[in-house]
Motif scaffolding. Sequence first.
Motif, short mmCIF file in Angstrom:
data_model
loop_
_atom_site.label_atom_id
_atom_site.label_comp_id
_atom_site.label_asym_id
_atom_site.label_seq_id
_atom_site.Cartn_x
_atom_site.Cartn_y
_atom_site.Cartn_z
N GLY A 58 0.80 -1.22 0.00
CA GLY A 58 0.00 0.00 0.00
C GLY A 58 0.83 1.27 0.00
N GLY A 59 0.13 2.39 0.00
CA GLY A 59 0.77 3.69 -0.15
C GLY A 59 1.62 4.15 1.01
N ASP A 60 1.49 3.52 2.16
CA ASP A 60 2.31 3.92 3.31
C ASP A 60 3.74 3.38 3.22
N TYR A 61 3.99 2.54 2.22
CA TYR A 61 5.30 1.92 2.09
C TYR A 61 5.89 2.24 0.70
N ARG A 62 7.21 2.40 0.68
CA ARG A 62 7.93 2.62 -0.58
C ARG A 62 8.90 1.46 -0.78
N VAL A 63 8.89 0.88 -1.97
CA VAL A 63 9.72 -0.29 -2.25
C VAL A 63 10.81 0.08 -3.25
N PHE A 64 12.06 -0.24 -2.90
CA PHE A 64 13.21 -0.06 -3.78
C PHE A 64 13.81 -1.44 -4.04
N HIS A 81 16.19 -5.76 -1.87
CA HIS A 81 14.99 -4.95 -1.68
C HIS A 81 15.11 -4.12 -0.40
N ILE A 82 14.63 -2.88 -0.48
CA ILE A 82 14.52 -2.02 0.70
C ILE A 82 13.10 -1.48 0.73
N VAL A 83 12.44 -1.63 1.86
CA VAL A 83 11.09 -1.10 2.06
C VAL A 83 11.18 -0.01 3.12
N THR A 84 10.66 1.17 2.82
CA THR A 84 10.71 2.29 3.76
C THR A 84 9.30 2.71 4.16
N SER A 85 9.17 3.12 5.40
CA SER A 85 7.90 3.64 5.91
C SER A 85 8.18 4.34 7.23
N THR A 86 7.18 5.00 7.78
CA THR A 86 7.34 5.62 9.09
C THR A 86 7.45 4.56 10.19
N LYS A 87 7.11 3.31 9.85
CA LYS A 87 7.20 2.21 10.81
C LYS A 87 8.61 1.63 10.89
N GLU A 189 7.76 12.08 9.10
CA GLU A 189 7.54 12.20 7.66
C GLU A 189 8.73 12.90 6.99
N ALA A 190 9.32 13.88 7.69
CA ALA A 190 10.46 14.61 7.13
C ALA A 190 11.67 13.70 6.97
N GLU A 191 11.95 12.87 7.99
CA GLU A 191 13.09 11.95 7.92
C GLU A 191 12.86 10.89 6.85
N LEU A 192 11.62 10.41 6.75
CA LEU A 192 11.30 9.42 5.74
C LEU A 192 11.50 10.00 4.34
N LYS A 193 11.10 11.23 4.15
CA LYS A 193 11.28 11.87 2.84
C LYS A 193 12.77 12.01 2.51
N ARG A 194 13.56 12.36 3.51
CA ARG A 194 15.01 12.49 3.29
C ARG A 194 15.60 11.15 2.86
#
Length: 306
Positions: A58-64, A81-87, A189-194
């Motif tokens: 879903g949209g709360d996660y970003r997959v690289f 694979h790297i998955v990023t989220s606020t979690k 959210e700011a750290e996740l965006k960075r």
Amino acid sequence: MPELLNGFLSGILIYTKMPIFYVLVGLVVLRMIYRLKRPAIRGVIGEWKVNRRLAKLGGDYRVFADLYVPNGEGGTTQVDHIVTSTKGIFVIETKHYSGWIFGSDRQKNWTQVIYKRKEKLYNPIWQNFGHIQSLKGYLNNENLDIHSIIAFSSDAKLKFKEPFETAHVIHANELNKVIIKFGDNVLSEAELKRINDLLEQLVFTDRLEKRQVKKAHLEFVKRKQFSQKPSKLNQPKVNASAMKSESNKPIPLAKLETAVTVEESANSLGDCPRCASELVQRRGKYGEFVGCSAYPKCRFTLKKEA
């Protein structure tokens, strides 16, 4: 005899004019290509399945996927694979192996058993630890909350005797269940965006550029491997059986981080460019060399430079 030969050639010419002849030839060629490229095809299909599964988070996660992360030593480390989220951040090492898999947190080598054949593989938890350390350095945050996940394909039978304390070792179809169980926000959210912006810089849209980076990565691995190979001159004799026993001896968890830091650079040689299996050091009749762990299905090798 000439008449028999002429008849034979005439028969061949007749068959070559039939569509079914070219269909059969095509099937034979495709079978030969598949047998030759089977490990690579299996790896590509496996990575595609993992990407498709992670996309359902879903949209709360970003997959690289398939990133070459600078390792701080002038080279790179390849991360599946790297998955990023606020979690949190999840670093996933995928293994497209079959057979029975045995191992633990603290063992340097794990064992793959296919029928009566046994193969050693470098502890993927230690391998992924090296990836995580490089990622922390690249993101300039040593305190980053990163979770290590080792995902085996469904062809592997995981025969572990005790639970893991330093990573999640699972089948690939369990990936999303493991990731979403971390429900608390640990990143702003700011750290996740960075973090996402920095990882985005490692994504290549140009295939030629990606191949060049991959080639440079393999060359770095080869140089490092042979530069770290100790000279045989003035080396004390070591009992081979004792050394073999010691290499598989579990180490205390308190020493795991130090051991991984040392062993990862010497033993984790990256992935095979042909089939994405792990590269390992082997010994042949002409001495030691780096080859694919999927041998004999894949015969890729790195030759020592003169």
